[in-house]
Design an enzyme around this catalytic site. Structure first.
Site, short mmCIF file in Angstrom:
data_model
loop_
_atom_site.label_atom_id
_atom_site.label_comp_id
_atom_site.label_asym_id
_atom_site.label_seq_id
_atom_site.Cartn_x
_atom_site.Cartn_y
_atom_site.Cartn_z
CG HIS A 118 -2.14 -0.95 0.84
ND1 HIS A 118 -2.13 -2.27 1.22
CD2 HIS A 118 -3.25 -0.77 0.10
CE1 HIS A 118 -3.21 -2.85 0.77
NE2 HIS A 118 -3.92 -1.97 0.08
NE ARG A 167 -6.25 0.34 -2.12
CZ ARG A 167 -5.84 0.40 -3.40
NH1 ARG A 167 -5.78 1.55 -4.02
NH2 ARG A 167 -5.49 -0.69 -4.04
NE ARG A 224 -10.97 -1.32 0.50
CZ ARG A 224 -9.82 -1.67 -0.08
NH1 ARG A 224 -9.75 -2.74 -0.81
NH2 ARG A 224 -8.74 -0.96 0.10
CD GLU A 226 -9.69 -7.99 -1.48
OE1 GLU A 226 -8.67 -7.42 -1.92
OE2 GLU A 226 -10.41 -7.48 -0.60
CG ASN A 241 -3.39 -4.83 -5.76
OD1 ASN A 241 -3.02 -5.00 -6.91
ND2 ASN A 241 -3.84 -3.68 -5.31
CG ASP A 242 -5.29 -8.40 -0.82
OD1 ASP A 242 -4.15 -8.55 -0.33
OD2 ASP A 242 -6.04 -7.47 -0.50
NE ARG A 280 -1.07 -5.82 -1.47
CZ ARG A 280 -2.28 -5.31 -1.55
NH1 ARG A 280 -3.34 -6.04 -1.25
NH2 ARG A 280 -2.47 -4.07 -1.93
CB CYS A 285 -10.48 -1.99 -7.97
SG CYS A 285 -10.77 -3.19 -6.67
C1 PEP Z 1 -6.67 -5.52 -4.17
O1 PEP Z 1 -6.40 -6.30 -3.27
O2 PEP Z 1 -6.43 -5.75 -5.37
C2 PEP Z 1 -7.26 -4.20 -3.87
C3 PEP Z 1 -7.67 -3.42 -4.82
O3 PEP Z 1 -7.34 -3.81 -2.57
P1 PEP Z 1 -6.08 -3.35 -1.72
O4 PEP Z 1 -4.93 -3.12 -2.65
O5 PEP Z 1 -6.47 -2.12 -0.99
O6 PEP Z 1 -5.85 -4.52 -0.81
MG MG Z 2 -7.20 -6.06 -1.30
#
Ligand code: PEP
Ligand code: MG
Length: 576
Positions: A191, A298, A334, A433, A456-457, A467, A504
């Site tokens: 993040h 977010r 979210r 995710e 991402n997750d 990650r 996203c």
């Molecule tokens: C994700 O996990 O892809 C996502 C968009 O949420 P975050 O990056 O905030 O975990």
């Molecule tokens: Mg996520």
């Protein structure tokens, strides 16, 4: 001149003097003191203990009000450390005997305690190590009169160099004098990196040992697109990168020329391109880059860098502002996605919560409906000011979606009784995710209004790759066949059930991946605002049919690297 390589986290080139933030490791020199100074040193120690006690009691009060008595009681253990006679007496008796500065002696005693506690078999006592460490650092900070770094103190544009920066540190850089940053650790979709993209600050992370190589005021070039950091460049290199900055500006202008045109493929398929934001005042940038809405807001950043939890009114003001500014476009809020690498410093939340597999996101919200409801009520109330939708993070199966919706229904009922207006038909989506959600998305699709794929997750959980960890970053492959198959299944299940599906995660904004996910049938792409023009440019340069062919071929390949090489090649062909 030295050139080092790290992980390209946020693109762009910045040139500026380094500002190194030292890791909060206390290296305290050993200084002999005169016999007559012993009482002064003891007094210093006692004052530091009193000051630390004051800080902890104040923190405890705040937590009791914000999160409840039970959470506040965690800090009783910290207060007990402060009252530990053995520890205090050992410091004073060694001070008298060894006649050394009290900060040095205290650190020595602290290290010994930590060492002893960490070796104890008993789990409960072992856990006290973290308490002793925390309190010990507070005492040391007070003994040395140290403050945590405040970005507001920066007088000129600098490149921050740090061992690590938390997402809340990065958020605090907003509108401060930081033109780039470089860290020893971290991954591409941590993040901290995501935040850097949003703030349009070039960043290179995971540059092992960089804090040892750079001194404050060294001249640095940070190339956030290539992941390069150049320390004290020679004149020719400096000129090369200055030229690079000018070129990037030219390319950005070419992409920006399409920003207000519709996002249509050459054969007329309409695609939604929306933005990811972390802070409400990013809406200016969102509009500037031609987004057709916000696909991921977010909200957890709203809880950071502040004292206590935001009230319903504060949430309401922020969401109403974003909703009305973006009208008539949609805004997807979210709900709180706390945990993983996003933790709220003001709560001093137990370490476990920072874990990606722990008590976090919707799990935390379902366990703390008192906190969850404040946000849900505010979203509902703000829904009359624009086209608000909401989605839950980290849904792992139908049960969690139902539980969250039950709390949402309770909030609706309350608002109805209070006579407060809201959109009863607000769309409610599930982020996909977690692999279990991806595998059961046909079931989830029956009970959700839309999906948003959080790659991402999803990538980190399905490939078992943290990650945020630079050591395993080479395994973090968005185009791994397993990930592609999952995305394909999610899109098919959503369409089969008649709902739309967006993405996203950072993958949706990576130019090299666009053709494949477009070809897989994604309806909405949500990304950091500044990459929108480029993605729009790509989508406008291809037919859906061609993208489908590319996706089909990609699905036949055996490795992530093969898929990536193939998609880069196709992209180059399309863009000429
Ligand atoms: C994700 O996990 O892809 C996502 C968009 O949420 P975050 O990056 O905030 O975990
Ligand atoms: Mg996520």
């Amino acid at each position: 001149m030295i050139k080092v390589k790290g992980i390209a986290a946020a693109s762009g080139i910045s040139i500026g003097p380094a500002y190194r933030i030292d890791k909060e490791e206390f290296v305290i020199p050993k200084e002999p003191i005169a016999q007559g100074d012993i009482p002064v040193q003891i007094q210093l120690f006692e004052e530091a203990l009193i000051q630390t006690r004051r800080e902890i009691v104040a923190l405890q009060k705040r937590i009791a009000t914000d999160m409840g008595q039970e959470q506040a009681e965690i800090f009783d253990a910290h207060l007990l450390v402060l009252e530990d006679r053995m520890l205090i007496e050992e410091v004073i008796s060694r001070l008298k005997k060894e006649r050394l500065n009290v900060a040095y002696i205290f650190l020595e005693v602290l290290k010994k305690y930590i060492d002893v506690f960490s070796k104890i078999e008993d789990e409960y006592l072992k856990e006290r190590t973290a308490d002793i460490n925390d309190v010990g650092k507070r005492i040391l900070r007070n003994l040395l009169g140290k403050k945590r770094m405040d970005f507001k103190d920066l007088k000129e544009k600098v490149v921050l160099v740090a061992h690590d920066l938390s997402p809340s540190d990065t958020a605090a850089m907003h509108k401060q004098n930081v033109c780039a940053f470089v860290t020893d650790i971290g991954g591409k979709t941590s993040h901290t990196a995501i935040m850097a993209k949003s703030l349009e600050i070039p960043a290179v992370v995971g540059v092992e040992g960089i804090t040892l190589k750079i001194k404050t005021n060294d001249l640095l070039i940070v190339d956030g697109s290539m992941g390069d950091v150049i320390i004290n460049p020679d004149e020719a290199t400096l000129q090369f990168y200055q030229e690079g900055q000018r070129k990037l500006k030219g390319i950005a202008e070419k992409f920006l020329s399409v920003k207000d045109l519709p996002t249509l493929t050459l054969d007329g398929k309409q695609i939604e391109i929306t933005a990811n934001i972390e802070l409400p005042d990013e809406v200016g940038s969102v509009k500037l880059h031609g987004a057709q809405g916000i696909g991921l807001y977010r909200t957890e950043f709203f809880y950071m860098n502040r004292k206590g939890l935001p009230s319903e009114e504060e949430h309401y003001q922020a969401y109403s502002y974003v909703a009305s500014e973006m009208k008539p476009y949609p805004v997807i809020i979210r709900t709180l996605d706390l945990g993983g690498d996003k933790f709220l410093s003001q709560f001093e939340i137990p370490h476990e919560m920072q874990n990606f597999l722990g008590w976090r996101a919707v799990r935390f919200c379902l366990a703390r409906p008192d906190i969850f409801k404040v946000q849900l009520r505010a979203i509902l109330r703000a829904s009359v000011h624009g086209k608000l939708k909401l989605m839950y993070p980290m849904i792992s199966g139908v049960e969690e979606l139902r539980q969250a919706n039950k709390i949402l229904d309770d909030c609706k009922e309350e608002l109805r009784k209070e006579g407060l207006p809201f959109n009863d038909n607000i769309e409610v989506g599930a982020m996909i995710e977690v692999p279990s959600a991806a595998m059961t998305c046909d079931l989830l699709a029956e009970e959700a209004d839309f999906f948003s794929i959080g790659t991402n997750d999803l990538i980190q959980y399905s490939l078992a790759v943290d990650r945020a960890n630079e050591k395993v970053a080479y395994l973090y492959e968005p185009l791994h066949p397993a990930v592609l198959r999952m995305i394909k299944n999610i899109i098919e299940a959503a369409h089969h059930a008649g709902i739309w599906v967006g993405m996203c995660g950072e993958m949706a904004g990576e130019p090299a991946f666009i053709l494949i996910i477009l070809g897989l049938g994604l309806d909405e792409f949500s990304m950091p605002p500044q990459v929108i023009p480029e993605v729009k440019y790509i989508i406008r340069s291809v037919t859906l049919k061609k993208a489908q062919e590319i996706a089909q071929k990609a699905l036949q390949l055996s490795t992530g690297k093969e898929v990536e090489a193939f998609s880069q090649l196709e992209l180059r062909k399309i863009l000429g």
